[in-house]
Write a protein that holds these residues in place. Structure first.
Motif, PDB file in Angstrom:
ATOM      1  N   UNK A  71       0.856  -1.252   0.051  1.00 24.11           N
ATOM      2  CA  UNK A  71      -0.063  -0.045  -0.050  1.00 24.11           C
ATOM      3  C   UNK A  71       0.884   1.152   0.091  1.00 24.11           C
ATOM      4  N   UNK A  72       1.916   1.503   0.750  1.00 22.58           N
ATOM      5  CA  UNK A  72       2.762   2.323   1.037  1.00 22.58           C
ATOM      6  C   UNK A  72       3.454   2.729  -0.357  1.00 22.58           C
ATOM      7  N   UNK A 106      -3.517   6.233 -10.371  1.00 23.55           N
ATOM      8  CA  UNK A 106      -4.241   7.382 -10.381  1.00 23.55           C
ATOM      9  C   UNK A 106      -5.033   7.502 -11.709  1.00 23.55           C
ATOM     10  N   UNK A 107      -4.866   6.865 -12.533  1.00 24.77           N
ATOM     11  CA  UNK A 107      -5.358   6.758 -13.970  1.00 24.77           C
ATOM     12  C   UNK A 107      -5.769   5.561 -14.645  1.00 24.77           C
ATOM     13  N   UNK A 108      -5.661   4.456 -13.894  1.00 23.49           N
ATOM     14  CA  UNK A 108      -6.015   3.390 -14.372  1.00 23.49           C
ATOM     15  C   UNK A 108      -6.547   2.234 -13.136  1.00 23.49           C
ATOM     16  N   UNK A 109      -6.826   1.189 -13.484  1.00 22.26           N
ATOM     17  CA  UNK A 109      -6.861  -0.057 -12.451  1.00 22.26           C
ATOM     18  C   UNK A 109      -5.628  -0.686 -12.510  1.00 22.26           C
ATOM     19  N   UNK A 110      -5.221  -1.129 -11.325  1.00 22.24           N
ATOM     20  CA  UNK A 110      -3.816  -1.745 -11.212  1.00 22.24           C
ATOM     21  C   UNK A 110      -3.825  -3.057 -10.138  1.00 22.24           C
ATOM     22  N   UNK A 111      -3.439  -4.101 -10.367  1.00 22.96           N
ATOM     23  CA  UNK A 111      -3.143  -5.288  -9.478  1.00 22.96           C
ATOM     24  C   UNK A 111      -1.671  -5.587  -9.428  1.00 22.96           C
ATOM     25  N   UNK A 112      -1.164  -5.422  -8.121  1.00 14.90           N
ATOM     26  CA  UNK A 112       0.238  -5.845  -8.122  1.00 14.90           C
ATOM     27  C   UNK A 112       0.365  -6.816  -7.173  1.00 14.90           C
ATOM     28  N   UNK A 113       1.280  -7.816  -7.390  1.00 15.70           N
ATOM     29  CA  UNK A 113       1.476  -8.697  -6.516  1.00 15.70           C
ATOM     30  C   UNK A 113       2.933  -9.154  -6.491  1.00 15.70           C
ATOM     31  N   UNK A 115       5.612 -11.075  -3.150  1.00 12.37           N
ATOM     32  CA  UNK A 115       6.065 -11.611  -1.829  1.00 12.37           C
ATOM     33  C   UNK A 115       4.912 -12.220  -1.122  1.00 12.37           C
ATOM     34  N   UNK A 116       3.917 -12.936  -1.944  1.00 10.32           N
ATOM     35  CA  UNK A 116       2.759 -13.231  -1.473  1.00 10.32           C
ATOM     36  C   UNK A 116       1.706 -12.578  -0.979  1.00 10.32           C
ATOM     37  N   UNK A 117       1.612 -11.440  -1.374  1.00 10.94           N
ATOM     38  CA  UNK A 117       0.753 -10.342  -1.264  1.00 10.94           C
ATOM     39  C   UNK A 117       0.178  -9.665  -2.579  1.00 10.94           C
ATOM     40  N   UNK A 118      -0.787  -9.121  -2.478  1.00  6.13           N
ATOM     41  CA  UNK A 118      -1.430  -8.624  -3.605  1.00  6.13           C
ATOM     42  C   UNK A 118      -2.369  -7.462  -2.980  1.00  6.13           C
ATOM     43  N   UNK A 119      -2.470  -6.468  -3.979  1.00  2.00           N
ATOM     44  CA  UNK A 119      -3.120  -5.240  -3.660  1.00  2.00           C
ATOM     45  C   UNK A 119      -3.874  -4.775  -4.944  1.00  2.00           C
ATOM     46  N   UNK A 120      -4.927  -4.182  -4.841  1.00  3.30           N
ATOM     47  CA  UNK A 120      -5.917  -3.905  -6.182  1.00  3.30           C
ATOM     48  C   UNK A 120      -6.359  -2.262  -5.848  1.00  3.30           C
ATOM     49  N   UNK A 124      -6.673   5.291  -7.773  1.00  2.00           N
ATOM     50  CA  UNK A 124      -6.080   5.838  -6.819  1.00  2.00           C
ATOM     51  C   UNK A 124      -6.563   5.266  -5.540  1.00  2.00           C
ATOM     52  N   UNK A 125      -7.714   4.485  -5.581  1.00  2.00           N
ATOM     53  CA  UNK A 125      -8.369   4.124  -4.282  1.00  2.00           C
ATOM     54  C   UNK A 125      -8.009   2.631  -4.096  1.00  2.00           C
ATOM     55  N   UNK A 126      -7.763   2.114  -2.970  1.00  7.51           N
ATOM     56  CA  UNK A 126      -7.560   0.628  -2.680  1.00  7.51           C
ATOM     57  C   UNK A 126      -8.854  -0.044  -2.699  1.00  7.51           C
ATOM     58  N   UNK A 127      -8.907  -1.151  -3.397  1.00 10.15           N
ATOM     59  CA  UNK A 127     -10.092  -1.877  -3.460  1.00 10.15           C
ATOM     60  C   UNK A 127      -9.942  -2.782  -2.735  1.00 10.15           C
TER      61      UNK A 127
END
Length: 555
Positions: A71-72, A106-113, A115-120, A124-127
């Motif tokens: 998240x950071x 801020x201008x798209x939809x992002x998924x990042x994986x 070290x065994x973690x994932x953020x969507x 710009x808003x964390x889903x």
């Protein structure tokens, strides 16, 4: 009524800031690839769908991001590469501003994986943030780019243009970082791939084709500058094949691009440009990369020293240039560049022609000389050499010989001129008269002497000893035009090229046997004799081996 001053909402501020960093899909690829290289990745895969509008997926085998820091990582100005203000004085990483991931999110939809973690994240808003696949490195998938910024979306170019820009980004990194394996796929099809074995020539072959890889000259033994440049016989119709970098970072620099092309003056025809990948390794404290959010512009503390280092390195590499050899027409003789400009990149395959002792060649001053056979067509000399027949363009060859002679006069300050029995008046523009006045001493060294003859006229009193008197008028006009259009050291070089052109034997002039022998001998001892001063080839070699194969004498 004036709207009261107010603080912008975060989503508006983020979208504005993102516009400086993320201009198009290629910007996303660039930022993610830079992060992967900073993370010491050795394999980077890029998958693009819908010209980058639909999705961009970048995976690497680098260090990744700790799961609890994901998240950071998407917070603006959050970075692991800069800690204190003083760090900005010596940037060693490709990324450092802490804006890329936040701007993309801020201008798209992002998924990042990682070290065994994932953020969507969406706009710009964390889903969602939670557990993810336990994979090596980092995977970032960007979808629906600019969906929440329609104004930016409508200003994107055609799919072909955006794909070409993405290819350019990946090609640049592949050439500058040959130790990294790059794989780019466009809509499921392989577009760019490199081996990642550290061999820059193989990297060129991977992205531009094997024939281009063979024509590249490596820059070796030079401080600061590494990379490869093309032989003069390999050129493009645009500057797209020129990649310049500082400490592995691709940059845009008009002075350095000029420095590179200036080294090819007299080797390439007008409108043709070299292929190159040049990396300038410099103390980070001597270059400012924090000029623009896109990090393409840099400022050097000592730009003239960098300019000179690049030119010395390129000229040293070009010393290994070879003449053009004849090959039967094959599909591979015109090699398409990776970005699809098939007709712009032209290469003539070749091998060296050492003019060694033996056979029927004579020797002049320790240098092998071709044996003249005769003159054919409107202006070609035919000669015999150890490895085959040599066709020589008599005008281009003589032009090169005279050009080198004129440059030597400039260097030594010892001119040679012939006075005209009847001085010739030449009408010229005032700007050309001013150019003549600015270079009067150098023109005299080249053999061209004049007197001012009114506000718009010059009277020519002497010309170079090699120039027929009847060509003085045209020669003066072209020489002064070259001086008025060019600045710096290149001005006198162009003036010398114009004088050499008008002094050389013409295409179609008949040469006797002695003149042919003298021209061939002068050409063989001339420096940079592969081309004339304007970049046209001086000779073509038809090897005995090729003749034997053609006439079926190889059995």
């Amino acid at each position: 009524m004036t709207t009261p001053i107010h603080v912008l909402p975060p989503e508006v501020a983020d979208a504005i800031a993102a516009g400086e960093v993320i201009e198009r899909p290629a910007s996303v690829v660039k930022e993610l690839v830079e992060n992967a290289i900073d993370a010491e990745a050795r394999r980077i895969s890029i998958d693009v769908r819908g010209a980058g509008r639909t999705s961009i997926r970048v995976s690497d085998d680098g260090e990744g991001i700790p799961g609890d820091e994901l998240p950071l990582a998407f917070v603006r100005h959050a970075t692991s590469k800069v800690t204190v203000l003083g760090d900005l004085d010596a940037i060693t990483s490709l990324g450092f501003r802490g804006e890329a991931l936040a701007s993309i999110a801020a201008v798209s939809e992002v998924e990042c994986s990682s070290a065994g973690a994932r953020i969507h994240i969406r706009a710009g808003e964390v889903i969602d943030h939670g557990a993810g696949p336990l994979l090596t490195g980092l995977t970032v998938e960007v979808r629906d780019l600019f969906a929440n910024v329609p104004a930016r979306l409508k200003f994107l170019k055609s799919d072909a243009t955006e794909v070409a820009a993405i290819k350019d980004v990946v090609i640049a990194f592949a050439l500058l970082h040959p130790h990294v394996r790059f794989q780019l796929t466009i809509d499921g099809r392989a577009a760019v791939g490199s081996t990642g074995d550290g061999d820059r020539r193989r990297a060129f072959a991977s992205v531009h084709g094997a024939a281009v890889g063979e024509e590249m000259l490596e820059i070796v033994g030079m401080p600061l500058v590494t990379g490869m440049v093309s032989q003069p016989r390999l050129s493009r119709g645009s500057r797209d094949g020129m990649v310049l970098a500082v400490n592995g970072r691709p940059i845009s620099s008009r002075p350095l691009a000029y420095a590179l092309e200036d080294c090819y003056q007299g080797r390439l025809e007008r409108g043709r440009h070299p292929v190159a990948a040049i990396d300038i390794g410099i103390d980070p404290s001597l270059v400012d990369v924090n000029v623009h959010p896109a990090k393409r512009e840099v400022r050097f503390r000592e730009e003239s020293a960098v300019f000179g280092a690049l030119q010395r390195a390129v000229r040293a590499a070009l010393g290994a240039s070879e003449p053009i050899h004849y090959r039967p027409p094959q599909p591979s003789t015109t090699v398409a560049a990776a970005r699809g400009h098939e007709s712009q990149l032209v290469v003539h395959t070749a091998t060296a022609l050492p003019l060694e002792e033996g056979g029927s060649s004579a020797r002049v001053a320790g240098v092998a000389m071709l044996r003249p056979i005769g003159q054919v067509g409107p202006g070609y000399l035919v000669a015999e050499g150890p490895q085959g027949l040599v066709l020589v363009d008599q005008h281009a060859a003589h032009e090169r010989v005279l050009y080198n002679r004129l440059l030597e006069r400039l260097r030594s300050g010892l001119g040679a001129s012939q006075p005209l029995l009847i001085p010739q008046a030449v009408d010229v523009e005032p700007s050309l008269i001013a150019a003549a006045a600015d270079h009067r001493a150098d023109l005299a060294t080249l053999g061209l002497e004049y007197e001012e003859f009114g506000p718009r006229s010059l009277r020519i009193t002497a010309v170079p000893v090699e120039m027929p008197a009847g060509r003085a008028t045209a020669a003066v006009q072209e020489t002064l035009a070259a001086l008025s259009e060019t600045r710096g050291d290149g001005a006198m070089h162009k003036a010398a090229a114009a004088l050499a052109c008008h002094s050389a034997v013409r295409f179609g002039d008949v040469l006797d046997a002695a003149e042919q022998r003298k021209l061939l001998a002068d050409l063989e001892v001339a420096e940079e004799s592969v081309t004339c001063p304007h970049g046209r080839p001086t000779r073509l070699i038809v090897e005995w081996q090729e003749l034997t194969r053609h006439f079926r004498r190889n059995y």
